[in-house]
Write a protein that holds these residues in place. Sequence first.
Motif, short mmCIF file in Angstrom:
data_model
loop_
_atom_site.label_atom_id
_atom_site.label_comp_id
_atom_site.label_asym_id
_atom_site.label_seq_id
_atom_site.Cartn_x
_atom_site.Cartn_y
_atom_site.Cartn_z
N SER A 10 0.86 -1.20 0.00
CA SER A 10 0.00 0.00 0.00
C SER A 10 0.89 1.24 0.00
CB SER A 10 -0.93 0.01 1.22
OG SER A 10 -0.16 0.00 2.41
N PHE A 11 0.32 2.35 -0.47
CA PHE A 11 1.01 3.64 -0.46
C PHE A 11 0.10 4.67 0.21
CE2 PHE A 11 3.05 1.77 -4.30
CZ PHE A 11 4.37 1.85 -3.88
N GLY A 12 0.63 5.30 1.24
CA GLY A 12 -0.14 6.36 1.90
C GLY A 12 -1.52 5.93 2.34
N GLY A 13 -1.64 4.69 2.81
CA GLY A 13 -2.93 4.20 3.28
C GLY A 13 -3.80 3.62 2.18
N GLN A 14 -3.41 3.79 0.89
CA GLN A 14 -4.19 3.22 -0.21
C GLN A 14 -3.64 1.84 -0.56
OE1 GLN A 14 -4.23 5.49 -3.84
NE2 GLN A 14 -5.47 3.98 -4.93
N LEU A 15 -4.49 0.83 -0.43
CA LEU A 15 -4.09 -0.55 -0.70
C LEU A 15 -3.95 -0.76 -2.21
CD1 LEU A 15 -3.53 -3.26 0.76
CD2 LEU A 15 -5.93 -3.83 0.36
N ILE A 16 -2.79 -1.25 -2.65
CA ILE A 16 -2.57 -1.53 -4.08
C ILE A 16 -2.96 -2.97 -4.38
CG2 ILE A 16 -0.89 -1.53 -5.96
CD1 ILE A 16 -1.45 1.23 -4.75
N PHE A 17 -2.42 -3.93 -3.64
CA PHE A 17 -2.90 -5.30 -3.71
C PHE A 17 -2.71 -5.98 -2.36
CE2 PHE A 17 1.53 -5.92 -4.47
CZ PHE A 17 1.87 -5.25 -5.64
N LYS A 18 -3.49 -7.06 -2.17
CA LYS A 18 -3.52 -7.70 -0.86
C LYS A 18 -3.44 -9.21 -1.01
CE LYS A 18 -6.40 -8.15 3.27
NZ LYS A 18 -7.71 -7.81 3.88
N ASP A 19 -2.47 -9.81 -0.31
CA ASP A 19 -2.31 -11.27 -0.23
C ASP A 19 -2.30 -11.93 -1.61
OD1 ASP A 19 -2.21 -11.14 2.53
OD2 ASP A 19 -4.38 -11.36 2.74
N VAL A 20 -1.56 -11.34 -2.56
CA VAL A 20 -1.52 -11.93 -3.90
C VAL A 20 -0.40 -12.96 -3.99
CG1 VAL A 20 -2.47 -9.87 -4.99
CG2 VAL A 20 0.00 -10.12 -4.85
N SER A 21 -0.65 -14.01 -4.76
CA SER A 21 0.33 -15.08 -4.94
C SER A 21 0.36 -15.52 -6.39
CB SER A 21 -0.03 -16.29 -4.06
OG SER A 21 -0.07 -15.94 -2.69
N PHE A 22 1.54 -15.83 -6.88
CA PHE A 22 1.67 -16.47 -8.19
C PHE A 22 3.09 -17.02 -8.32
CE2 PHE A 22 3.75 -12.58 -9.45
CZ PHE A 22 4.57 -12.91 -10.52
N SER A 23 3.27 -17.92 -9.28
CA SER A 23 4.60 -18.46 -9.54
C SER A 23 4.83 -18.54 -11.04
CB SER A 23 4.76 -19.85 -8.91
OG SER A 23 3.83 -20.75 -9.49
N MET A 24 6.10 -18.54 -11.43
CA MET A 24 6.46 -18.68 -12.84
C MET A 24 7.38 -19.88 -13.00
SD MET A 24 7.10 -14.97 -14.54
CE MET A 24 7.34 -15.74 -16.15
N GLY A 25 7.04 -20.73 -13.96
CA GLY A 25 7.85 -21.90 -14.24
C GLY A 25 8.87 -21.63 -15.34
N LYS A 26 9.72 -22.58 -15.58
CA LYS A 26 10.77 -22.45 -16.59
C LYS A 26 10.14 -22.27 -17.98
CE LYS A 26 15.11 -24.57 -18.07
NZ LYS A 26 15.88 -23.34 -17.82
N GLY A 27 10.64 -21.27 -18.72
CA GLY A 27 10.20 -21.04 -20.08
C GLY A 27 8.91 -20.27 -20.22
#
Length: 608
Positions: A10-27
């Motif tokens: 978050s910036f200055g109290g404004q939430l940008i994203f919350k509890d996000v998850s992801f992964s990237m595999g080879k290629g």
Amino acid sequence: MIQIKNLSKSFGGQLIFKDVSFSMGKGEKLGFIGRNGSGKSTLFNLITCELPTDSGEISIPKTYRIGTLSQYINFSHPTLLEECVSALETSDEYDSYKAEKVLFGLGFSTDDLGKNPEQFSGGYQLRINLAKVLVRETDMLLLDEPSNYLDIVSLRWLKEFLRTFPGEFILITHDRDFMDSVTTHTMGISRMSLKKVSGGTEKYFDQLALEEEIYRRTMKNLDTQRKNLEQFVGRFKAKASKASQAKSKMKQLKRLPSLDKLIEERAMSFKFNYFPCHGKDFLNVKNLCFAYPGGEKIINGLDMFAGRGDRIAVIGKNGKGKSTFLNLLASKLKPIDGEIKMHHGLRFGHFGQTNVDQLDQNKNVIEEIQSANPKLPMKEIRGICGAVLFEREFAEKKIKVLSGGEKSRVLLGKLLVSPTNLLLLDEPTNHLDVESVEVLMHQLEKYPGTIIIVTHNESILRLFAQKLVVFHHEKTDFFEGNYDYFLEKIGWSGEDKSGSGNKKTPRKDIKRQRSEIIKERSKILGPMEKCINELENKICNWEKREKEFSTKMIKASNNSDGEEINKMSMEVGIINKKIEKAFLELEKISPKYDKLKKKYENLLNKLK
């Protein structure tokens, strides 16, 4: 290769994203989309540790090398070539072949190699930053809008570079066609959450819309259940005969999950204000010539015409005069020769790259849009502000604090306040997000007037352009045909050779180049050959087993052994699915392998 778990920022109290998850595999090659300000660039800065996380975890292997496109200019070498060679690994620092190949692909010429990087324009300096990223030996690229300062020829080169890049990358761009042509997966930020799918942007948006519809229906069903339970409890809780049932319903009511309403994500919603004009010939240009004081002619003897409803695209490399041509049509510049005849009923609107710089930095959005038509009532001005996503207090933001995308929307707002029948548009999609580009193009398709547009976006050219003004081979020509017809008849082959020079390449350089190409070919084709061989061997073995099981099934059938028939039938079904899946994988990888193999053969043949 990268794993992100429960990341919040978050910036200055404004939430940008919350509890996000992801992964990237080879290629994996990932296209990254989301509205302006949704946090795409912020996520890049978190991955590169330029910003601290509020919470969550980013896991990157220690030896994993990430290259990122910087928007900051910081040169430390006296020539362009030395600046780019400095980005190579220590062992390669004297091998300028890689740097030259990338620089020529991005539109620099042989003469440019000895120039000081500070001499180039801001757009070309960002190309230098891009070149420095591309020449490095990296495992992953983080590319934030690399297409914004590239012309059509350089974009075509970059597209091919990314298609054959052996590692992973995450690409942010407003150009959906470009993104879909080079990526394997699409990820987007929506309502402060990340969603990743295998496939292109269309699949992403379809799946997002489906999930939102399911969410709304679930929410509606829960509200209906809750209402029915509350009515039952309210009606029967005081009755002794129904007390136990009412108590059970109350427990059921407490167990119902509570779903929050989806945060509304508005898109631009507008239409261009059309001024009717019944003339057929809107614009006639004859023998148009122009040169800046002390310079050579950049437009020399151009003849072209625009009729009512025409869609004309202006194309060519950067710095050749496309924006100048639109400024001449908009009467912001005067030709040194020739004439521009306009129909007396013509009313034009001009969206120019330099117009962004001419916005009054001390005005707010309302004041700037109103300046294009001071007679328009404030209610309508507010409506236009809202149409381009400046609602309520956001319409009172000062121009000087706006992002590039927001300033582009202000320029669009200024076009909407006055009726027009000719639009002069200089790269109007730059800095807009994917959704805003879609809205803009839809409205341009519906616009009944004439449009002359400068663009490097090939999907827009194919969808839109009926005629072309082409800056090519140091000339300006009017081409009466669409973009695909231009590629078929003329194409960009001459531009692709720019900067290669006419000098004979020294034998030692040829040897070095061949070694480099062979090394790259082995690195890219080796794993693909291994994969193809493994798939072919698996298919061969499975086909043998399928034949064996089929023989056993026939034998069981002759013996009326139902149990054995079912067993063999299931085995055959399982193997057939495996064979089918392997063939699909083979069909996917073989054309890519053949295309790349042919490419390297051609490169090596050219060096013979």
